[in-house]
Structures are given as structure tokens and as C-alpha cells.
Design a protein around this motif. Structure first.
Motif, PDB file in Angstrom:
ATOM      1  N   TYR A  36      -3.512  16.083   9.300  1.00  0.00           N
ATOM      2  CA  TYR A  36      -4.276  17.044  10.823  1.00  0.00           C
ATOM      3  C   TYR A  36      -5.730  16.086  10.211  1.00  0.00           C
ATOM      4  O   TYR A  36      -5.957  16.552  11.299  1.00  0.00           O
TER       5      TYR A  36
ATOM      6  N   GLU B  14      -7.888  15.310  13.125  1.00  0.00           N
ATOM      7  CA  GLU B  14     -10.064  16.104  13.497  1.00  0.00           C
ATOM      8  C   GLU B  14     -10.853  15.024  12.757  1.00  0.00           C
ATOM      9  O   GLU B  14     -11.812  15.088  14.065  1.00  0.00           O
TER      10      GLU B  14
ATOM     11  N   LEU C 188      -4.127  14.770  18.734  1.00  0.00           N
ATOM     12  CA  LEU C 188      -4.750  16.188  18.199  1.00  0.00           C
ATOM     13  C   LEU C 188      -3.901  17.025  18.330  1.00  0.00           C
ATOM     14  O   LEU C 188      -3.588  17.555  17.424  1.00  0.00           O
ATOM     15  N   LYS C 189      -3.846  17.106  19.526  1.00  0.00           N
ATOM     16  CA  LYS C 189      -2.870  18.755  19.690  1.00  0.00           C
ATOM     17  C   LYS C 189      -1.496  18.388  18.934  1.00  0.00           C
ATOM     18  O   LYS C 189      -0.844  19.683  18.806  1.00  0.00           O
TER      19      LYS C 189
ATOM     20  N   ARG D 173      -2.077  19.649  15.066  1.00  0.00           N
ATOM     21  CA  ARG D 173      -2.560  20.536  14.513  1.00  0.00           C
ATOM     22  C   ARG D 173      -1.563  21.188  14.052  1.00  0.00           C
ATOM     23  O   ARG D 173      -1.055  21.681  12.328  1.00  0.00           O
TER      24      ARG D 173
ATOM     25  N   ILE E 197      -1.915  23.460  10.748  1.00  0.00           N
ATOM     26  CA  ILE E 197      -1.654  25.232  10.150  1.00  0.00           C
ATOM     27  C   ILE E 197      -0.337  25.791   9.638  1.00  0.00           C
ATOM     28  O   ILE E 197      -0.067  26.025   8.968  1.00  0.00           O
TER      29      ILE E 197
ATOM     30  N   ARG F 196     -14.793  19.051  11.584  1.00  0.00           N
ATOM     31  CA  ARG F 196     -12.911  19.835  12.815  1.00  0.00           C
ATOM     32  C   ARG F 196     -13.966  19.577  14.334  1.00  0.00           C
ATOM     33  O   ARG F 196     -14.997  20.089  14.286  1.00  0.00           O
TER      34      ARG F 196
END
Length: 272
Positions: free
Chosen positions: A214, A218, A39-40, A43, A47, A163
Motif C-alpha cells: 500500500y 501511495e 492506488l485505488k 488502498r 486500510i 501519502r
């Protein structure tokens, strides 16, 4: 009163269920660690795609007839608390306002199962076979391609997803999406140089795939953390049930032994 055999069979069944829930908790913990790491890395995709829509201040054309597309990001697997029902609840709220010009694209079979009961006619397409393995950008690209190939010319839409916040917390959120003609009408689009309709079309395809990727990451992280918590609670509940059944089993066995002793003593007293 239940017999000793009945209590013994139920006790054995609950112990087997506890072993299953404990195993599922351990598996979910391992999958959660991997999902959090992935997930990191995912992101920045979400974004970056969101910043384009925010800086250009894209809004739906109020004069044209609104046609909405709602994308529900869930999976095919259950036993994870209210992860899937939360997304479906938000979409039901949107459909209760206006379901005449709104279509749903279900990512995952769980959202289809919940929403088809009342709004089956609004479901445009379903993408299933999700949740068994971690989602990839290729999966998101295929879903984005299907969304754009359905022939439904939406003016605006939203992606509903879970989320991830912490191991024990997640929140149902939404991200806006817009069609090519709606983006081209934005007044602040001129700040970007050398943009024509082909460039906008290509970028919107990529941004939609990025947003779906994304949101799938999440959702996967939220699902694994929620399943880990749910299986931990199930194991604790099974442990409490085992204690109660063991106590009931011992009391029933003691009552049977006492009754048999009374019968023996009464028979011996009658013979004497």
C-alpha cells in the motif's frame, strides 16, 4: 560580452533540455494516470491491515528495552521534487531523538543515499531496483520477507511514506508496525477466536506485506505526480531562459553589425 557563438551554443543546449523535460512530463503524466488507478485498488490492503492494529489497541511494552525499526519507502529515481527528502527528513528527526536502538530499512536507493551520510551505521538493509516499473504485491512480499529475515528483533516500528492527496499535493505519513511478541501481549486480542502464535505470525507476515504494498503504491503515485509538476516547472523555466538568451543574441548581433558598419564608414571617410 559573450560572443555570438557562445550564446548560440547555450541557446541550443537550453532548447534541447526543454525538449527532454517536456517529454519527461508527458511520460510522467501517462504513468501517473496508471498509478492513480492502481492506488485505488491497493488502498483496501492498507486500510484492512491498519484496522487490526487499531481495534486491538496494540502498544509497545514499556518495561522492555525498545528496539525500533523504521522503513523508508522511496525509489531509485530522482527529478521529482522533494518526495524522497521529505521521507528522509522525518526519519532523521526520529534518529535525532534516539539512534542507539533504532535501525533503518531503506526501500529505494534514494533514501539510502540521503541517510547514509549521517546514519550509515543504522541502516540495516537496502532494497533497490525500484521505480522503473510499477510496484507489485510480489515486490512487497519479498521486502516483507527480508524485513522479517534480518534477525533484528524489533518491538515496534514505523513505515514512512508519501501519502497521495492530489496532483499537486502529497504528505509524508507513517504507519505503525509491531512484532509478534508485542501483538501477543495485547489485552484486546482475545476478541478474535482461535488465535495462536502460528496464526499471529502468518497474519503479521501478510499484514506487513500489505502495508508495504500500500505504501509503495501511495509513494509511486506521489512520485509520478511530483515529477510531472517538476518537469512542467522546468519546461517553463527553460522557456523563460530561451526568451532571455534570444533577446541577448539579437542585441549582440545588432551590436556586431553596428560596429562593423562604423568601421566601414570610418575607413571610407579616411580614404576620401
Amino acid at each position: 560580452m559573450a560572443t555570438l557563438k557562445t550564446i548560440s551554443m547555450r541557446l541550443k543546449s537550453v532548447k534541447n533540455i526543454q525538449k527532454i523535460t517536456q517529454s519527461m512530463k508527458m511520460v510522467s503524466a501517462a504513468k501517473y494516470s496508471r498509478a492513480e488507478r492502481e492506488l485505488k485498488a491497493a488502498r483496501p490492503y492498507g486500510i484492512g491491515a491498519q484496522q487490526f492494529f487499531e481495534k486491538t489497541e496494540i502498544q509497545a511494552d514499556g518495561a522492555a528495552e525498545p528496539k525500533k525499526l523504521l522503513i523508508a519507502v522511496t525509489s531509485d529515481r530522482g527529478l521529482c521534487g522533494a518526495v524522497h527528502t521529505g521521507v528522509a527528513r522525518q526519519i532523521r528527526g526520529e534518529l535525532q531523538k534516539d539512534d542507539s536502538n533504532t535501525k533503518i530499512f531503506c526501500v529505494g536507493d534514494k533514501s539510502r543515499a540521503i541517510l547514509s551520510r549521517l546514519y550509515g551505521k543504522n541502516i540495516l538493509m537496502v532494497a533497490n531496483e525500484l521505480g522503473r516499473v510499477p510496484p507489485t504485491f510480489l515486490d512487497a512480499s519479498k521486502i516483507a520477507h527480508e524485513v522479517l529475515s534480518t534477525g533484528y528483533d524489533y518491538t515496534e516500528g514505523k513505515i514512512y511514506y508519501n501519502r497521495f492527496k492530489s496532483v499537486v499535493s502529497y504528505q509524508v505519513s507513517s504507519l505503525p508496525i509491531f512484532s509478534g511478541p508485542t501483538v501477543e501481549k495485547s489485552e484486546k486480542l482475545s476478541v478474535y477466536d482461535s488465535i495462536d502464535s502460528d496464526v499471529i505470525k502468518s497474519y503479521l507476515e501478510f499484514s506487513l506485506a500489505s502495508l508495504i504494498f500500500y505504501t509503495m503504491k501511495e509513494g509511486a503515485c506521489s512520485e509520478q505526480s511530483s515529477r510531472m509538476t517538476a518537469m512542467d516547472n522546468a519546461s517553463k523555466n527553460a522557456g523563460e531562459m530561451i526568451e532571455k538568451l534570444t533577446l541577448t543574441f539579437n542585441r549582440t548581433r545588432q551590436a556586431v553589425i553596428t560596429r562593423e558598419l562604423i568601421e566601414i564608414i570610418s575607413g571610407a571617410a579616411a580614404l576620401s
